[in-house]
Design a protein around this motif. Structure first.
Motif, PDB file in Angstrom:
ATOM      1  N   VAL A   1       9.306  -4.076  -7.090  1.00 45.12           N
ATOM      2  CA  VAL A   1      10.027  -3.171  -7.980  1.00 45.12           C
ATOM      3  C   VAL A   1       9.291  -2.951  -9.291  1.00 45.12           C
ATOM      4  CG1 VAL A   1      11.410  -4.945  -9.133  1.00 45.12           C
ATOM      5  CG2 VAL A   1      12.351  -2.623  -8.833  1.00 45.12           C
ATOM      6  N   TYR A   2       8.430  -3.894  -9.678  1.00 47.64           N
ATOM      7  CA  TYR A   2       7.721  -3.779 -10.949  1.00 47.64           C
ATOM      8  C   TYR A   2       6.320  -3.189 -10.801  1.00 47.64           C
ATOM      9  CZ  TYR A   2      11.452  -6.633 -12.923  1.00 47.64           C
ATOM     10  OH  TYR A   2      12.677  -7.099 -13.331  1.00 47.64           O
ATOM     11  N   LEU A   3       5.948  -2.823  -9.611  1.00 46.62           N
ATOM     12  CA  LEU A   3       4.660  -2.165  -9.423  1.00 46.62           C
ATOM     13  C   LEU A   3       4.685  -0.778 -10.049  1.00 46.62           C
ATOM     14  CD1 LEU A   3       3.888  -2.956  -5.665  1.00 46.62           C
ATOM     15  CD2 LEU A   3       2.869  -4.055  -7.663  1.00 46.62           C
ATOM     16  N   THR A   4       3.592  -0.402 -10.694  1.00 47.39           N
ATOM     17  CA  THR A   4       3.501   0.961 -11.203  1.00 47.39           C
ATOM     18  C   THR A   4       3.040   1.880 -10.074  1.00 47.39           C
ATOM     19  OG1 THR A   4       1.187   0.750 -11.888  1.00 47.39           O
ATOM     20  CG2 THR A   4       2.877   0.067 -13.468  1.00 47.39           C
ATOM     21  N   GLU A   5       3.351   3.144 -10.225  1.00 44.68           N
ATOM     22  CA  GLU A   5       2.951   4.106  -9.192  1.00 44.68           C
ATOM     23  C   GLU A   5       1.431   4.160  -9.073  1.00 44.68           C
ATOM     24  OE1 GLU A   5       3.708   8.797  -8.003  1.00 44.68           O
ATOM     25  OE2 GLU A   5       4.917   7.818  -9.546  1.00 44.68           O
TER      26      GLU A   5
ATOM     27  N   ASP B   1       0.863  -1.176   0.000  1.00 45.02           N
ATOM     28  CA  ASP B   1       0.000   0.000   0.000  1.00 45.02           C
ATOM     29  C   ASP B   1       0.901   1.228   0.000  1.00 45.02           C
ATOM     30  OD1 ASP B   1       1.049   0.016   2.516  1.00 45.02           O
ATOM     31  OD2 ASP B   1      -0.855  -0.229   3.580  1.00 45.02           O
ATOM     32  N   CYS B   2       0.428   2.336   0.529  1.00 45.33           N
ATOM     33  CA  CYS B   2       1.235   3.573   0.508  1.00 45.33           C
ATOM     34  C   CYS B   2       2.589   3.395   1.179  1.00 45.33           C
ATOM     35  CB  CYS B   2       0.471   4.691   1.211  1.00 45.33           C
ATOM     36  SG  CYS B   2      -1.066   5.137   0.413  1.00 45.33           S
ATOM     37  N   GLY B   3       2.655   2.532   2.197  1.00 44.36           N
ATOM     38  CA  GLY B   3       3.895   2.357   2.947  1.00 44.36           C
ATOM     39  C   GLY B   3       5.013   1.702   2.165  1.00 44.36           C
ATOM     40  N   ILE B   4       4.718   1.133   0.989  1.00 46.77           N
ATOM     41  CA  ILE B   4       5.740   0.441   0.211  1.00 46.77           C
ATOM     42  C   ILE B   4       6.436   1.379  -0.763  1.00 46.77           C
ATOM     43  CG2 ILE B   4       4.495  -0.285  -1.882  1.00 46.77           C
ATOM     44  CD1 ILE B   4       6.592  -2.576   0.438  1.00 46.77           C
ATOM     45  N   LEU B   5       5.989   2.610  -0.858  1.00 54.07           N
ATOM     46  CA  LEU B   5       6.538   3.538  -1.857  1.00 54.07           C
ATOM     47  C   LEU B   5       8.028   3.779  -1.664  1.00 54.07           C
ATOM     48  CD1 LEU B   5       3.643   6.168  -2.094  1.00 54.07           C
ATOM     49  CD2 LEU B   5       4.406   4.583  -3.886  1.00 54.07           C
ATOM     50  N   TYR B   6       8.492   3.889  -0.409  1.00 54.22           N
ATOM     51  CA  TYR B   6       9.926   4.121  -0.197  1.00 54.22           C
ATOM     52  C   TYR B   6      10.749   2.940  -0.677  1.00 54.22           C
ATOM     53  CZ  TYR B   6      14.453   4.243   2.046  1.00 54.22           C
ATOM     54  OH  TYR B   6      15.815   4.177   2.258  1.00 54.22           O
ATOM     55  N   LEU B   7      10.357   1.722  -0.299  1.00 48.36           N
ATOM     56  CA  LEU B   7      11.113   0.540  -0.718  1.00 48.36           C
ATOM     57  C   LEU B   7      11.113   0.419  -2.235  1.00 48.36           C
ATOM     58  CD1 LEU B   7      12.629  -2.081  -0.196  1.00 48.36           C
ATOM     59  CD2 LEU B   7      10.438  -3.220   0.164  1.00 48.36           C
TER      60      LEU B   7
ATOM     61  N   ALA C   1      10.836   2.839  -4.466  1.00 48.35           N
ATOM     62  CA  ALA C   1      11.700   3.884  -5.024  1.00 48.35           C
ATOM     63  C   ALA C   1      13.171   3.528  -4.827  1.00 48.35           C
ATOM     64  CB  ALA C   1      11.376   5.227  -4.372  1.00 48.35           C
ATOM     65  N   TRP C   2      13.516   2.971  -3.652  1.00 49.14           N
ATOM     66  CA  TRP C   2      14.907   2.603  -3.391  1.00 49.14           C
ATOM     67  C   TRP C   2      15.353   1.482  -4.327  1.00 49.14           C
ATOM     68  CZ3 TRP C   2      17.652  -1.722  -1.869  1.00 49.14           C
ATOM     69  CH2 TRP C   2      18.968  -1.496  -1.463  1.00 49.14           C
ATOM     70  N   LEU C   3      14.515   0.498  -4.530  1.00 50.47           N
ATOM     71  CA  LEU C   3      14.863  -0.605  -5.434  1.00 50.47           C
ATOM     72  C   LEU C   3      15.051  -0.111  -6.860  1.00 50.47           C
ATOM     73  CD1 LEU C   3      12.422  -3.377  -4.119  1.00 50.47           C
ATOM     74  CD2 LEU C   3      14.917  -3.343  -3.873  1.00 50.47           C
ATOM     75  N   LEU C   4      14.244   0.827  -7.291  1.00 53.02           N
ATOM     76  CA  LEU C   4      14.350   1.354  -8.651  1.00 53.02           C
ATOM     77  C   LEU C   4      15.653   2.121  -8.861  1.00 53.02           C
ATOM     78  CD1 LEU C   4      10.688   2.596  -9.286  1.00 53.02           C
ATOM     79  CD2 LEU C   4      11.864   0.691 -10.421  1.00 53.02           C
ATOM     80  N   ARG C   5      16.209   2.669  -7.779  1.00 57.55           N
ATOM     81  CA  ARG C   5      17.457   3.433  -7.900  1.00 57.55           C
ATOM     82  C   ARG C   5      18.696   2.544  -7.928  1.00 57.55           C
ATOM     83  NH1 ARG C   5      15.107   6.697  -3.762  1.00 57.55           N
ATOM     84  NH2 ARG C   5      16.614   5.855  -2.272  1.00 57.55           N
ATOM     85  N   GLN C   6      18.539   1.271  -7.621  1.00 56.94           N
ATOM     86  CA  GLN C   6      19.690   0.387  -7.526  1.00 56.94           C
ATOM     87  C   GLN C   6      20.129  -0.083  -8.921  1.00 56.94           C
ATOM     88  OE1 GLN C   6      20.980   0.402  -4.458  1.00 56.94           O
ATOM     89  NE2 GLN C   6      19.168   1.694  -4.179  1.00 56.94           N
ATOM     90  N   PRO C   7      21.443  -0.309  -9.093  1.00 55.55           N
ATOM     91  CA  PRO C   7      21.938  -0.792 -10.399  1.00 55.55           C
ATOM     92  C   PRO C   7      21.389  -2.183 -10.714  1.00 55.55           C
ATOM     93  CG  PRO C   7      23.662  -0.896  -8.727  1.00 55.55           C
ATOM     94  CD  PRO C   7      22.529  -0.152  -8.113  1.00 55.55           C
ATOM     95  N   ALA C   8      21.396  -2.502 -11.991  1.00 57.50           N
ATOM     96  CA  ALA C   8      20.839  -3.783 -12.437  1.00 57.50           C
ATOM     97  C   ALA C   8      21.598  -4.964 -11.855  1.00 57.50           C
ATOM     98  CB  ALA C   8      20.847  -3.843 -13.963  1.00 57.50           C
ATOM     99  N   THR C   9      22.875  -4.755 -11.504  1.00 53.87           N
ATOM    100  CA  THR C   9      23.680  -5.852 -10.959  1.00 53.87           C
ATOM    101  C   THR C   9      23.268  -6.228  -9.537  1.00 53.87           C
ATOM    102  OG1 THR C   9      25.332  -4.227 -10.250  1.00 53.87           O
ATOM    103  CG2 THR C   9      25.666  -5.276 -12.394  1.00 53.87           C
ATOM    104  N   LEU C  10      22.580  -5.317  -8.860  1.00 51.03           N
ATOM    105  CA  LEU C  10      22.139  -5.584  -7.491  1.00 51.03           C
ATOM    106  C   LEU C  10      20.804  -6.327  -7.542  1.00 51.03           C
ATOM    107  CD1 LEU C  10      23.053  -4.997  -4.565  1.00 51.03           C
ATOM    108  CD2 LEU C  10      21.509  -3.044  -4.586  1.00 51.03           C
ATOM    109  N   THR C  11      20.766  -7.513  -6.986  1.00 50.18           N
ATOM    110  CA  THR C  11      19.572  -8.365  -7.092  1.00 50.18           C
ATOM    111  C   THR C  11      18.695  -8.284  -5.838  1.00 50.18           C
ATOM    112  OG1 THR C  11      20.841 -10.258  -6.245  1.00 50.18           O
ATOM    113  CG2 THR C  11      20.731  -9.971  -8.648  1.00 50.18           C
TER     114      THR C  11
END
Length: 207
Positions: free
Chosen positions: A126-130, A89-95, A97-107
């Protein structure tokens, strides 16, 4: 003077670069292991050593991460977050956003799946749309608004019931008061009549 100033500032710098291992976690070099500790979002440590390169948070009971929790860990190159019941829900937005900022090599995103709401269960965070996340927020606010309206309706009904009960009580009290007043008046009248009958023979004898 400079030496005194340095001594005053030393605790401050020491606190900023503290490498103390968080409570309930174990540390091995630059790895911080907080896995399988039944940690929740509220019992999760609020900070980690600045030099942390590997952070293990898997197999806990985390539903979200506090905003900014991982932002200062600039040396971080490995994070495990799987095995947690993430609430998307709304509380997952930070996680997210953080995952989207990570390089592709970071799993780090692997295994970070939604457990709630039912419509998003099993989806990778990470694949959820806003829009999908905001829709769940809207759904939550609608539920809250509906619950508030129901509570307000129940409150009004209870107030109306109390008002009706008060009116019935006042009418009954008024009726009882009238009956008591009438009984008193009748008793008084009967007493006057009895006295008159008692004094009548006395008046006759005096004549």
């Amino acid at each position: 003077m400079k030496g005194l100033l340095f001594l005053c500032l030393l605790p401050l710098f020491g606190a900023q670069t503290s490498s103390a291992c968080p409570h309930l976690c174990s540390c091995h070099g630059s790895q911080v292991d907080c896995s399988s500790k039944s940690l929740t979002s509220s019992s999760l440590p609020t900070s980690f050593p600045a030099g942390t390169t590997s952070l293990l948070l898997h197999n806990n009971r985390l539903t979200s991460l506090p905003n900014g929790l991982l932002d200062d860990l600039t040396s971080l190159n490995s994070v495990s977050l799987h095995g947690n019941p993430w609430d998307c829900d709304c509380g997952i937005l930070y996680l997210r956003a953080w995952l989207l900022r990570q390089p592709a090599t970071l799993t780090s995103h692997l295994g970070v799946n939604c457990s709630f709401p039912p419509g998003l269960r099993g989806r990778l965070v990470v694949y959820l749309t806003e829009k999908e996340v905001l829709d769940t927020c809207h759904y939550w606010y609608c539920d809250l608004a509906l619950a508030s309206q129901v509570c307000l309706f129940v409150f009004v009904v209870v107030q109306a019931a109390l008002l009706v009960a008060l009116i019935v009580f006042l009418r009954r009290f008024e009726r009882l008061s009238k009956e008591a007043r009438r009984t008193t008046e009748e008793s008084f009248t009967a007493g006057e009549s009895l006295r008159d009958k008692e004094y009548a023979p006395l008046k006759d004898s005096s004549i």
